[in-house]
Design a protein around this motif. Structure first.
Motif, PDB file in Angstrom:
ATOM      1  N   ILE A  38       8.251  18.163  -4.177  1.00 27.67           N
ATOM      2  CA  ILE A  38       8.300  18.971  -2.956  1.00 27.67           C
ATOM      3  C   ILE A  38       8.329  18.019  -1.760  1.00 27.67           C
ATOM      4  O   ILE A  38       7.278  17.580  -1.284  1.00 27.67           O
ATOM      5  N   PRO A  39       9.522  17.684  -1.269  1.00 26.44           N
ATOM      6  CA  PRO A  39       9.604  16.714  -0.180  1.00 26.44           C
ATOM      7  C   PRO A  39       8.957  17.231   1.101  1.00 26.44           C
ATOM      8  O   PRO A  39       8.900  18.432   1.341  1.00 26.44           O
ATOM      9  N   VAL A  40       8.470  16.354   1.912  1.00 22.50           N
ATOM     10  CA  VAL A  40       7.793  16.567   3.188  1.00 22.50           C
ATOM     11  C   VAL A  40       6.471  17.307   2.994  1.00 22.50           C
ATOM     12  O   VAL A  40       5.422  16.807   3.367  1.00 22.50           O
ATOM     13  N   VAL A  41       6.498  18.480   2.386  1.00 22.66           N
ATOM     14  CA  VAL A  41       5.285  19.300   2.269  1.00 22.66           C
ATOM     15  C   VAL A  41       4.311  18.720   1.246  1.00 22.66           C
ATOM     16  O   VAL A  41       3.104  18.667   1.498  1.00 22.66           O
ATOM     17  N   GLY A  42       4.800  18.281   0.092  1.00 30.76           N
ATOM     18  CA  GLY A  42       3.934  17.750  -0.963  1.00 30.76           C
ATOM     19  C   GLY A  42       3.099  16.563  -0.513  1.00 30.76           C
ATOM     20  O   GLY A  42       1.861  16.589  -0.623  1.00 30.76           O
ATOM     21  N   PRO A  43       3.736  15.505   0.016  1.00 37.95           N
ATOM     22  CA  PRO A  43       2.936  14.373   0.488  1.00 37.95           C
ATOM     23  C   PRO A  43       2.004  14.733   1.646  1.00 37.95           C
ATOM     24  O   PRO A  43       0.881  14.246   1.720  1.00 37.95           O
ATOM     25  N   ALA A  44       2.473  15.597   2.542  1.00 37.72           N
ATOM     26  CA  ALA A  44       1.641  15.991   3.683  1.00 37.72           C
ATOM     27  C   ALA A  44       0.395  16.729   3.215  1.00 37.72           C
ATOM     28  O   ALA A  44      -0.722  16.452   3.686  1.00 37.72           O
ATOM     29  N   VAL A  45       0.568  17.649   2.280  1.00 37.62           N
ATOM     30  CA  VAL A  45      -0.581  18.408   1.770  1.00 37.62           C
ATOM     31  C   VAL A  45      -1.541  17.479   1.052  1.00 37.62           C
ATOM     32  O   VAL A  45      -2.767  17.562   1.244  1.00 37.62           O
ATOM     33  N   TYR A  46      -1.023  16.582   0.217  1.00 35.92           N
ATOM     34  CA  TYR A  46      -1.918  15.656  -0.486  1.00 35.92           C
ATOM     35  C   TYR A  46      -2.696  14.789   0.498  1.00 35.92           C
ATOM     36  O   TYR A  46      -3.906  14.629   0.359  1.00 35.92           O
ATOM     37  N   LEU A  47      -2.005  14.228   1.485  1.00 33.52           N
ATOM     38  CA  LEU A  47      -2.687  13.353   2.439  1.00 33.52           C
ATOM     39  C   LEU A  47      -3.770  14.103   3.218  1.00 33.52           C
ATOM     40  O   LEU A  47      -4.836  13.550   3.490  1.00 33.52           O
ATOM     41  N   LEU A  48      -3.514  15.337   3.583  1.00 33.84           N
ATOM     42  CA  LEU A  48      -4.488  16.090   4.367  1.00 33.84           C
ATOM     43  C   LEU A  48      -5.613  16.680   3.527  1.00 33.84           C
ATOM     44  O   LEU A  48      -6.741  16.800   4.000  1.00 33.84           O
ATOM     45  N   VAL A  49      -5.334  17.037   2.275  1.00 30.98           N
ATOM     46  CA  VAL A  49      -6.311  17.770   1.476  1.00 30.98           C
ATOM     47  C   VAL A  49      -7.073  16.891   0.488  1.00 30.98           C
ATOM     48  O   VAL A  49      -8.302  16.940   0.433  1.00 30.98           O
ATOM     49  N   ALA A  50      -6.367  16.110  -0.296  1.00 32.55           N
ATOM     50  CA  ALA A  50      -7.001  15.471  -1.448  1.00 32.55           C
ATOM     51  C   ALA A  50      -7.210  13.964  -1.321  1.00 32.55           C
ATOM     52  O   ALA A  50      -7.952  13.390  -2.116  1.00 32.55           O
ATOM     53  N   ASP A  51      -6.586  13.317  -0.378  1.00 26.92           N
ATOM     54  CA  ASP A  51      -6.660  11.858  -0.313  1.00 26.92           C
ATOM     55  C   ASP A  51      -8.006  11.392   0.234  1.00 26.92           C
ATOM     56  O   ASP A  51      -8.528  11.952   1.194  1.00 26.92           O
ATOM     57  N   THR A  52      -8.555  10.358  -0.405  1.00 24.27           N
ATOM     58  CA  THR A  52      -9.793   9.743   0.084  1.00 24.27           C
ATOM     59  C   THR A  52      -9.596   8.265   0.410  1.00 24.27           C
ATOM     60  O   THR A  52     -10.540   7.606   0.841  1.00 24.27           O
ATOM     61  N   GLU A  53      -8.401   7.738   0.222  1.00 19.53           N
ATOM     62  CA  GLU A  53      -8.127   6.317   0.439  1.00 19.53           C
ATOM     63  C   GLU A  53      -8.066   5.961   1.921  1.00 19.53           C
ATOM     64  O   GLU A  53      -8.541   4.910   2.334  1.00 19.53           O
ATOM     65  N   TYR A  54      -7.485   6.836   2.730  1.00 22.05           N
ATOM     66  CA  TYR A  54      -7.266   6.531   4.140  1.00 22.05           C
ATOM     67  C   TYR A  54      -8.270   7.286   5.003  1.00 22.05           C
ATOM     68  O   TYR A  54      -8.803   8.321   4.610  1.00 22.05           O
ATOM     69  N   GLU A  55      -8.502   6.759   6.203  1.00 22.41           N
ATOM     70  CA  GLU A  55      -9.410   7.414   7.138  1.00 22.41           C
ATOM     71  C   GLU A  55      -8.840   8.753   7.585  1.00 22.41           C
ATOM     72  O   GLU A  55      -7.628   8.927   7.692  1.00 22.41           O
ATOM     73  N   LYS A  56      -9.730   9.683   7.876  1.00 20.79           N
ATOM     74  CA  LYS A  56      -9.318  11.030   8.263  1.00 20.79           C
ATOM     75  C   LYS A  56      -8.463  11.004   9.531  1.00 20.79           C
ATOM     76  O   LYS A  56      -7.457  11.698   9.629  1.00 20.79           O
ATOM     77  N   LYS A  57      -8.852  10.205  10.500  1.00 18.36           N
ATOM     78  CA  LYS A  57      -8.119  10.125  11.762  1.00 18.36           C
ATOM     79  C   LYS A  57      -6.689   9.619  11.544  1.00 18.36           C
ATOM     80  O   LYS A  57      -5.743  10.141  12.122  1.00 18.36           O
TER      81      LYS A  57
END
Length: 103
Positions: free
Chosen positions: A59-78
């Motif tokens: 799912i281009p654009v939406v898939g990575p965006a959703v993962y980064l906002l919802v499930a990712d813990t590697e990067y800072e929230k800001k």
């Protein structure tokens, strides 16, 4: 000189090219960030990692965006909010300008 659909001007081509290519650029930036963050997840089981990998890649654009906002813990929230929110904001702005340039 009048700009019409039959005779589009420079502005229409310029904004139209951004509107066309920006989703690809966002996917090329966000997907590697999301996949790298997913590979660094320690507490996630393999099934969830496979499912998230498929969501990110299929799912281009939406898939990575959703993962980064919802499930990712590697990067800072800001960082995630600025990267995803800024990219989506620019995408919406360019699409609106693209529509306006056709009027």
């Amino acid at each position: 000189m009048e700009t019409t659909f039959a005779n589009p001007g420079f502005w229409t081509y310029f904004i139209g090219s951004y509107a066309y290519y920006l989703p690809f650029v966002l996917t090329m930036v966000w997907a590697p960030l999301a996949l790298f963050g997913l590979s660094k997840q320690k507490g996630m089981d393999t099934t969830k990692q496979i499912i998230w990998s498929l969501v990110i890649l299929v799912i281009p654009v939406v898939g990575p965006a959703v993962y980064l906002l919802v499930a990712d813990t590697e990067y800072e929230k800001k960082f995630k909010q600025i990267a995803v929110g800024g990219g989506l904001g620019v995408l919406v702005l360019v699409w609106i300008l693209s529509l306006v340039s056709h009027i």
